[in-house]
Scaffold this motif. Structure first.
Motif, PDB file in Angstrom:
ATOM      1  N   TYR A   1       0.834  -1.201   0.000  1.00  0.00           N
ATOM      2  CA  TYR A   1       0.000   0.000   0.000  1.00  0.00           C
ATOM      3  C   TYR A   1       0.871   1.254   0.000  1.00  0.00           C
ATOM      4  O   TYR A   1       0.589   2.223  -0.712  1.00  0.00           O
ATOM      5  N   THR A   2       1.939   1.234   0.783  1.00  0.00           N
ATOM      6  CA  THR A   2       2.849   2.370   0.830  1.00  0.00           C
ATOM      7  C   THR A   2       3.493   2.589  -0.540  1.00  0.00           C
ATOM      8  O   THR A   2       3.595   3.723  -1.013  1.00  0.00           O
TER       9      THR A   2
ATOM     10  N   TYR B   1       2.198   1.594  -3.423  1.00  0.00           N
ATOM     11  CA  TYR B   1       1.110   2.067  -4.288  1.00  0.00           C
ATOM     12  C   TYR B   1       0.935   3.577  -4.154  1.00  0.00           C
ATOM     13  O   TYR B   1       0.880   4.311  -5.144  1.00  0.00           O
ATOM     14  N   LEU B   2       0.839   4.054  -2.927  1.00  0.00           N
ATOM     15  CA  LEU B   2       0.594   5.475  -2.685  1.00  0.00           C
ATOM     16  C   LEU B   2       1.762   6.326  -3.187  1.00  0.00           C
ATOM     17  O   LEU B   2       1.560   7.380  -3.804  1.00  0.00           O
ATOM     18  N   MET B   3       2.984   5.848  -2.949  1.00  0.00           N
ATOM     19  CA  MET B   3       4.164   6.564  -3.427  1.00  0.00           C
ATOM     20  C   MET B   3       4.150   6.661  -4.959  1.00  0.00           C
ATOM     21  O   MET B   3       4.392   7.722  -5.536  1.00  0.00           O
ATOM     22  N   THR B   4       3.846   5.550  -5.604  1.00  0.00           N
ATOM     23  CA  THR B   4       3.832   5.516  -7.066  1.00  0.00           C
ATOM     24  C   THR B   4       2.756   6.437  -7.625  1.00  0.00           C
ATOM     25  O   THR B   4       2.989   7.177  -8.587  1.00  0.00           O
ATOM     26  N   HIS B   5       1.571   6.416  -7.006  1.00  0.00           N
ATOM     27  CA  HIS B   5       0.475   7.263  -7.476  1.00  0.00           C
ATOM     28  C   HIS B   5       0.821   8.740  -7.263  1.00  0.00           C
ATOM     29  O   HIS B   5       0.582   9.583  -8.137  1.00  0.00           O
ATOM     30  N   ASN B   6       1.397   9.059  -6.122  1.00  0.00           N
ATOM     31  CA  ASN B   6       1.826  10.418  -5.825  1.00  0.00           C
ATOM     32  C   ASN B   6       2.831  10.897  -6.878  1.00  0.00           C
ATOM     33  O   ASN B   6       2.710  12.011  -7.407  1.00  0.00           O
TER      34      ASN B   6
ATOM     35  N   TYR C   1       1.108   1.707 -10.648  1.00  0.00           N
ATOM     36  CA  TYR C   1       0.149   1.824  -9.547  1.00  0.00           C
ATOM     37  C   TYR C   1      -1.145   1.085  -9.853  1.00  0.00           C
ATOM     38  O   TYR C   1      -1.810   0.594  -8.934  1.00  0.00           O
TER      39      TYR C   1
ATOM     40  N   TRP D   1      -2.598  -1.717  -7.322  1.00  0.00           N
ATOM     41  CA  TRP D   1      -3.945  -1.628  -6.749  1.00  0.00           C
ATOM     42  C   TRP D   1      -4.616  -2.993  -6.740  1.00  0.00           C
ATOM     43  O   TRP D   1      -5.226  -3.395  -5.749  1.00  0.00           O
TER      44      TRP D   1
ATOM     45  N   TYR E   1      -4.341   3.846   7.564  1.00  0.00           N
ATOM     46  CA  TYR E   1      -3.008   4.434   7.445  1.00  0.00           C
ATOM     47  C   TYR E   1      -2.196   4.165   8.708  1.00  0.00           C
ATOM     48  O   TYR E   1      -1.004   3.876   8.628  1.00  0.00           O
TER      49      TYR E   1
ATOM     50  N   GLU F   1       7.654   6.914   4.155  1.00  0.00           N
ATOM     51  CA  GLU F   1       7.035   7.848   3.215  1.00  0.00           C
ATOM     52  C   GLU F   1       8.068   8.874   2.751  1.00  0.00           C
ATOM     53  O   GLU F   1       8.976   9.229   3.499  1.00  0.00           O
TER      54      GLU F   1
END
Length: 160
Positions: free
Chosen positions: A31-32, A34-39, A60, A64, A85, A96
């Motif tokens: 998940y971390t 995923y979020l980093m890649t999307h950001n 991403y 997902w 989170y 992060e």
């Protein structure tokens, strides 16, 4: 309160608990990542914008889908999947990234996060093998293949 039915899939409760614990760490790292890649997809700039924007979106999107597969395996083993989170931060081995790094620094962060996620998946194999848990072994093998290949592709962008 109604008691949940017993689970009798040929894996002891002790093994299922250890596997679910490891999968929870994998879910948190995933998940971390995923979020980093999307950001980074949203915020990348510079001459490599189009290439990285498109690459990050493909990554991403794949991640997902993987989140659901990992969480559903935890559920199939009889345990609740972490989903906040707060839980992810506690369980993840990936820190992060603060601020908005330059494009190639984004790539470096993603290489590190892909490799960390691969290490987390690999750490689970001894208990999965001991428990004779083929579905989890299959999931881990699939995730390792994706993370190692993605790390290689990202590292290729850093070569002269």
């Amino acid at each position: 309160m109604k008691k949940a039915p017993q689970i009798n899939i040929g894996i002891s409760e002790e093994h299922r608990a250890k596997i679910a614990e490891g999968l929870s760490r994998l879910l948190a790292d995933s998940y971390t990542l995923y979020l980093m890649t999307h950001n980074f997809h949203w915020n990348v700039t510079g001459p490599m914008f189009n290439t990285l924007h498109t690459m990050f979106m493909a990554q991403y999107t794949e991640q997902w889908t993987a989140l659901d597969q990992i969480a559903e395996r935890i559920r199939a083993l009889g345990f609740a999947a972490p989903g906040t989170y707060k839980e992810f931060v506690k369980l993840a081995s990936i820190a992060e990234v603060e601020g908005q790094p330059k494009a190639l620094d984004m790539v470096r962060h993603l290489v590190s996060a892909q490799e960390a996620t691969a290490r987390t998946a690999r750490e689970l194999f001894p208990i999965v093998d001991e428990a004779n848990d083929q579905p989890t072994a299959d999931l881990l093998t699939q995730r390792l293949d994706v993370h190692e290949k993605t790390a290689w592709m990202l590292r290729s962008l850093l070569e002269d």
